[in-house]
Write a protein that holds these residues in place. Structure first.
Motif, short mmCIF file in Angstrom:
data_model
loop_
_atom_site.label_atom_id
_atom_site.label_comp_id
_atom_site.label_asym_id
_atom_site.label_seq_id
_atom_site.Cartn_x
_atom_site.Cartn_y
_atom_site.Cartn_z
N LYS A 137 0.90 -1.22 0.14
CA LYS A 137 -0.17 -0.01 0.11
C LYS A 137 0.85 1.29 -0.15
CE LYS A 137 -3.81 -2.18 2.47
NZ LYS A 137 -4.80 -2.08 3.44
N ALA A 138 2.08 0.87 0.50
CA ALA A 138 3.17 2.22 0.44
C ALA A 138 4.09 2.20 -0.53
CB ALA A 138 3.84 2.02 1.83
N GLY A 139 3.78 1.25 -1.64
CA GLY A 139 4.47 1.33 -2.77
C GLY A 139 5.93 0.54 -2.81
N ILE A 140 5.90 -0.17 -1.74
CA ILE A 140 7.05 -0.99 -1.49
C ILE A 140 7.20 -2.54 -1.82
CG2 ILE A 140 9.02 -1.49 0.05
CD1 ILE A 140 8.60 1.38 1.30
N ASP A 141 8.01 -3.05 -2.17
CA ASP A 141 7.91 -4.69 -2.19
C ASP A 141 9.08 -5.23 -2.03
OD1 ASP A 141 9.66 -5.16 -4.63
OD2 ASP A 141 8.17 -4.11 -5.84
N SER A 142 9.26 -6.42 -1.90
CA SER A 142 10.46 -7.28 -1.45
C SER A 142 10.87 -8.31 -2.15
CB SER A 142 10.26 -7.89 -0.06
OG SER A 142 9.35 -8.85 0.26
N ILE A 143 10.33 -8.12 -3.43
CA ILE A 143 10.48 -9.24 -4.46
C ILE A 143 11.90 -9.34 -5.03
CG2 ILE A 143 10.01 -9.92 -7.04
CD1 ILE A 143 7.37 -8.25 -6.65
N ALA A 144 12.49 -10.45 -5.03
CA ALA A 144 13.84 -10.73 -5.37
C ALA A 144 14.80 -10.02 -4.88
CB ALA A 144 13.91 -10.37 -6.84
N THR A 145 14.77 -9.77 -3.23
CA THR A 145 15.84 -9.24 -2.49
C THR A 145 16.64 -10.18 -2.03
OG1 THR A 145 14.27 -9.18 -0.71
CG2 THR A 145 14.67 -7.04 -2.11
N ALA A 146 16.05 -11.63 -2.07
CA ALA A 146 16.98 -12.82 -1.60
C ALA A 146 16.91 -13.83 -2.67
CB ALA A 146 16.73 -13.12 -0.28
N GLY A 147 17.33 -15.00 -2.57
CA GLY A 147 17.31 -16.28 -3.47
C GLY A 147 18.19 -15.92 -4.68
N ASP A 148 18.19 -17.02 -5.35
CA ASP A 148 18.85 -17.31 -6.65
C ASP A 148 18.42 -16.56 -7.74
OD1 ASP A 148 20.20 -19.01 -5.02
OD2 ASP A 148 19.29 -20.78 -6.26
N VAL A 149 18.39 -14.93 -7.53
CA VAL A 149 18.04 -13.78 -8.51
C VAL A 149 18.97 -12.74 -8.50
CG1 VAL A 149 15.41 -14.69 -8.45
CG2 VAL A 149 16.38 -13.03 -6.73
#
Length: 570
Positions: A137-149
């Motif tokens: 809702k605040a316009g922030i995500d955590s997509i692909a900040t860890a893992g094999d990416v």
């Protein structure tokens, strides 16, 4: 034989490869685990899969033994790392993360990280979905900040100090978006998004098995190496003519992680592939990443990063493949020089007449302490600030875009809450640590909690040897995985066990030389004794303005690391 087959490592694939292949494009059974209130953790493959969504499962190791005595499982929780290319966040977004940290995390803090973003620590399972939805809702995500990416893309701080910095930031954002996973798993699981048929989805860049290992990218504006380019797989070094960005030198294959006792692992500097014009930036980014995707080691994860692929297949072969895939030819590298890499504290005026205030945040931990109400102070600034905040790769915070009429008011708030202290030494500003204990499951020794005390001891040594105006790039990492970037320090401590570290010396201030191990598996007391002796010698024998790292090399105290694949352990 095709090049892909020629350069593929044969053998039984690591189990993470099965996990990714069977994950239904990163969905797994995470939604089922979320409904399981018998355990506070994630089970089986989901323990790994949540990393692709920006989270690590952890527990409070300070109370682990006591809970075992009570026949309770560890106090499972997650750490979330946000995706913020270039580290930019708006004041209203800051107030959202400030409130969530206070209301829903075990520690109440916001942690600024060496990946130029923030982390929440200690979020319990019932609050995880709410965390993602609050951030969304605040316009922030955590997509692909860890893992094999490809993870959060770093960029030299203060991107509005000049037009060049602004352009560099814009490219960091473009690269981040271009290399993101395309699966809708994140939206489905955390945001209650519409479910889609995963068989109709495609991952044209990352591939359905994603990368062999984590991948880190930066955009850097010389002469400031504030993102530590040699810690990263892919780096775009901004090249300008007449103040305008014309392209990038591309550096590939840096990385600092290693494994104790395994000499096939080592820190490595990045290789300079050459110059590219701006219009080839995204093509080259994708070509480097897909070459690593196809040629990287999927058999042994300890040798799976880009740096090991370059060592195995040869830099020239890797570079030629990138040229082929990107349909470009690298030109000769354009000249550039790194002269600094720390943050520039205090006020700086930008090109538009607005001002930027860099605040020193020790260890990046924003929390209220007795006499230093850092978290409250940041929130109070956010309430009146009309610009934005910029997190740095050195765990500090910039209040950016301050108009002249608000400058004094913001400075007064910063001073009142302990965010601006004239007494902070150069040594403390040049020191850094990873999080380590009690939350990181990989931690072998203290880092963040030990750093303030360790710096105080070094400050005393510098004063004792009449070097109080000098400083040493000093870093501590609680394990050999490199989060504290100790393998680019003049003095780097790498955790080996409780109260024990490997002591490395001989890096340089510019971040272009890897330090060598000086003493192995010694106590913090022994480390300080060695440093006292070395600082004394530096004081007595140094050449004019010679840094500590350069001195120990010139004096023959330690040999320089020239080619880490061949001489790091010599």
């Amino acid at each position: 034989m095709s090049d892909d087959k020629k350069f593929t490592v044969e053998g039984k694939l690591a189990d993470n490869e099965r996990l990714k292949r069977e994950s239904n494009l990163l969905r797994g059974t995470i939604t089922t685990d979320l409904k399981d209130d018998v355990t506070g953790g994630f089970t089986a493959d989901n323990f790994q899969l949540i990393r692709f969504h920006g989270m690590y499962q952890q527990d409070d190791r300070d109370i682990r033994a006591e809970r075992m005595k009570q026949k309770l499982e560890p106090l499972h929780n997650v750490m979330l790392r946000a995706r913020l290319p270039g580290g930019i966040i708006q004041p209203d977004q800051w107030l959202v993360i400030d409130k969530f940290a206070a209301d829903y995390t075990m520690y109440g803090s916001i942690r600024l990280t060496t990946r130029q973003t923030f982390q929440f620590h200690g979020v319990l399972k019932p609050n995880i979905k709410q965390m993602h939805q609050t951030l969304n809702k605040a316009g922030i995500d955590s997509i692909a900040t860890a893992g094999d990416v490809n993870r959060n893309v770093l960029c030299t701080s203060n991107p509005v100090e000049s037009e060049l910095h602004q352009e560099a930031y814009e490219w960091a954002t473009k690269i981040s978006e271009h290399l993101l996973p395309k699966t809708k798993a994140y939206a489905e699981i955390w945001l209650d998004g519409e479910k889609v048929d995963s068989t109709q989805e495609d991952e044209p860049i990352l591939g359905t098995n994603y990368l062999p290992r984590k991948f880190k990218t930066t955009v850097v504006v010389p002469p400031h190496n504030d993102v530590d380019v040699h810690a990263n797989d892919l780096n775009f070094v901004a090249i300008a003519e007449n103040g305008k960005l014309i392209g990038f030198n591309v550096l590939v294959g840096g990385g600092l992680a290693m494994t104790h006792g395994d000499k096939s692992t080592f820190p490595r500097k990045a290789d300079d592939f050459g110059f590219i014009p701006l219009d080839k930036t995204l093509d080259v980014a994708a070509a480097v990443l897909t070459t690593q995707r196809d040629w990287g080691n999927r058999v042994n994860r300890k040798n799976a990063k880009t740096k090991y692929t370059l060592e195995r297949v040869g830099v020239d072969n890797f570079k030629a493949e990138v040229e082929k895939r990107s349909e470009t030819t690298f030109e000769d590298s354009r000249p550039y020089e790194f002269t600094t890499r720390g943050d520039r504290y205090g006020w700086v005026e930008g090109i538009d007449g607005k001002h930027h205030l860099t605040l020193f945040i020790e260890n990046g931990r924003i929390l209220d302490y007795p006499g230093k109400t850092l978290k409250t102070g940041c929130a109070e600034i956010a309430k009146i600030h009309t610009g934005d905040f910029r997190m740095t790769a050195n765990q500090n915070l910039i209040v950016a875009g301050v108009p002249s009429e608000l400058k004094q008011q913001i400075e007064d708030l910063a001073v009142a809450h302990g965010l601006m202290e004239a007494s902070v030494s150069n040594q403390r500003k040049d020191s850094m640590a990873c999080v380590s204990l009690p939350t990181c499951p990989l931690a072998m020794a203290e880092a963040e909690r030990y750093l303030p005390e360790a710096v105080s001891e070094i400050e005393a040594m510098l004063t004792k040897h009449k070097m109080q105006d000098e400083s040493i790039i000093y870093r501590i990492t609680g394990c050999p995985n490199g989060c504290g970037r100790a393998m680019l320090a003049e003095v780097g401590l790498v955790g080996k066990g409780p109260g024990k570290y490997n002591l490395h010396i001989g890096g340089n201030r510019e971040g272009t030389r890897i330090p060598r191990m000086y003493k192995e598996n010694i106590t913090d007391t022994e480390i300080m004794s060695h440093l006292d002796d070395l600082i004394g010698r530096w004081s007595n024998e140094r050449e004019e303005k010679e840094s500590f790292g350069d001195y120990v090399i010139r004096a023959g105290i330690i040999a320089p690391v020239v080619d880490s694949a061949r001489d790091f352990y010599d």
